[in-house]
Design an enzyme around this catalytic site. Structure first.
Site: not given
Ligand code: NG1
Length: 528
Positions: A265-266, A217
């Site tokens: 929510n990650k 990202d």
């Molecule tokens: P998103 O869902 O856009 O935050 C996340 C990871 C990336 C990558 C992708 C899956 C973070 C900040 N970014 O992206 O590095 O692993 O998932 O391809 O966690």
């Protein structure tokens, strides 16, 4: 291997007199400068900006050091900043979004880092991640100035239009804009930070809030270029190479980004989703290594679990059994050959436990105790699971990495006969990627599946989730231009998905939910 041209390339800087001011700056800077003034009573010194990104193919492989194909898009995060000359410096943060309340914190006078508490979910934590990596860069770059002295105090106004929790990297856009702003504020306008430095320091920034992400990202956000996609490599060194899509006869190559409006929510789901996948693929790499009698490197820079990954296993396996002295350098044909071999090894050694590995199974395979495995793999960040699905996860990572190389080959060697042949071949890789994310990596969701199926029946050639998944956005390869299918796909999605799933959706929300963005410029600065 292509040359890493970014080493010498500074992050672009503009001012109001610049001739070719990029569109996002023309459109957004006047507004944020005015809001800054309304909040703090004076003009800011500069605006730092960084965009979101969409990943075309290569999902959940960046943290295994395999290359990915994203592009920066024109939704972004802006930070307007005024540098203060205070003896007791502090940072005040205001967000244009009223959901994010104002925050203020002091900067340690002895030059130590601001503490980040990863156990709380607060927007200022993301600011502090950017602050931390910028501070660490400054300490290394100019130790005489930053070792025992505080950073400059700042007033900051943040505004962005990257939808949060949608897989378009709102957090990376924010962190990259913040890191750039902090370096600019402390080094002054005569210093010109390189893209390579900004990318290098930001890739690990989210580890400070407990997300074990890879670097895709940040690389895309920093290095984006208008009309170009990026081939981002993590090994043997971090680099992002821009390239153009092939020129077709009758259509433009367009990617339509469609938001499920399901927010993942990650931070809260990390123990069962993102961080658990990182544990599963790391464990898979080590079980493969134990099975084939090789040892992976530990103490990996930028990794939360210092245990080596599936790319390390591939390199070490080739060194041991094929007498190859150097690790894979990114060459497409060699990569295709080696990844195909890895897929054979995954079948040979992990397929007998398709139902998953228990902690006891893994401990046995690694020849260690349950306690040792728990301590080494499961404590860096909390995870919850019944079994670890090593076969499925490793198969996804190696097959997805293979698809990235095939996609790159298709784009760079132009081995297609007609426009339709290009769309079919590239689209097929995207569709296989979606199937793998869904069935093997289990990071899709019913809304993603529904959107992909509607898009594919209405003129998309390839449809898949983008970003981490479990909600968020999807990306679709749709022929663009006057003869293309973009309007048909949009109409079908509005009628068959949004109006059915969200009957109260407004025109404005629909407008934001479907984005047709051209590849955009990455991080940049606007000096007042
Ligand atoms: P998103 O869902 O856009 O935050 C996340 C990871 C990336 C990558 C992708 C899956 C973070 C900040 N970014 O992206 O590095 O692993 O998932 O391809 O966690």
């Amino acid at each position: 291997m292509t040359k890493n041209y970014l080493e010498q390339v500074p992050v672009p800087e503009f001012n109001s007199k610049a001739k070719n001011l990029p569109k996002p700056l023309i459109e957004k800077c006047p507004g944020i400068i005015q809001k800054f003034e309304n909040t703090y009573g004076a003009k800011p010194d500069f605006v730092a900006r960084s965009p979101g990104r969409v990943n075309l193919i290569g999902e959940h492989i960046d943290y295994c050091d395999f290359s990915v194909l994203p592009l920066a898009i024109d939704v972004d995060m802006l930070c307007a900043v005024k540098v203060l000359d205070d003896k007791n410096p502090s940072i005040t943060l205001t967000n244009a979004d009223p959901n994010f309340a104002q925050r203020k914190f002091d900067l340690p006078l002895d030059g130590s880092y601001v503490t980040i508490d990863p156990s709380i979910s607060d927007w200022s934590n993301y600011f502090k991640c950017g602050l931390h990596v910028a501070h660490s860069f400054l300490k290394r770059f100019a130790p005489e100035r930053f070792t025992n002295a505080p950073l400059a105090g700042l007033q900051v106004f943040c505004e962005g239009d990257v939808p949060t929790g949608s897989g378009l990297s709102s957090s990376a856009a924010f962190i990259c804009a913040v890191a750039l702003a902090v370096v600019e504020a402390n080094m002054g306008p005569n210093y010109h930070m390189s893209k390579q430095d900004l990318m290098r320091i930001t890739v690990v920034a989210e580890h400070y809030v407990g997300v074990n992400n890879g670097g895709m990202d940040q690389a895309a956000s920093v290095c984006g270029e208008e009309d170009h996609a990026l081939y981002v490599e993590f090994k043997p060194q971090l680099k992002a190479t821009p390239f153009k899509f092939p020129q077709l006869k009758n259509y433009e190559v367009s990617f339509v980004i469609v938001n499920t409006l399901v927010v993942s929510n990650k931070f809260e789901t990390a123990p069962t989703n993102y961080n658990l996948r990182v544990v599963e693929v790391t464990t898979a790499a080590n079980v493969l290594a134990a099975t084939y009698g090789v040892v992976l490197p530990s103490e990996k820079e930028g990794s939360c679990i210092n245990k080596g990954n599936l790319r390390d296993f591939m390199d070490i396996y080739y060194a041991r059994y094929h007498n190859v002295s150097t690790p894979w350098n990114g060459d497409i044909e060699t990569g295709i050959e080696r990844l195909t071999k890895m897929l054979e090894l995954v079948e040979e050694s992990l397929a007998s436990k398709k139902q998953g590995f228990s902690v006891d199974d893994v401990a046995l395979a690694l020849n260690c105790s349950r306690e040792e495995f728990t301590r080494e793999y499961l404590t860096a960040s909390p995870v919850r699971f019944q079994v670890l699905k090593l076969y499925q996860r490793a198969k996804h990572v190696y097959s997805e990495s293979l698809r990235v190389l095939k996609a790159l080959k298709l784009m760079t060697t132009a081995k297609f006969t007609t426009d339709e042949d290009f769309f079919k071949q590239f689209g097929a890789l995207m569709n296989e990627s979606q199937a793998s994310c869904d069935k093997l990596y289990e990071c899709s969701c019913p809304e993603i599946d529904k959107i992909c199926s509607i898009a594919l029946s209405n003129g998309s050639y390839g449809s898949r989730l983008t970003g981490a998944g479990w909600g968020g956005c999807t990306v679709h390869l749709v022929p663009g231009g006057p003869n293309g299918n973009i309007e048909k796909v949009k109409k079908a999605l509005i009628n068959q998905f949004y109006k059915v799933k969200y009957p109260k959706i407004t025109e404005a929300e629909l407008e934001d939910a479907i984005i047709v963005s051209k590849p955009a410029l990455g991080s940049c600065l606007y000096e007042l």
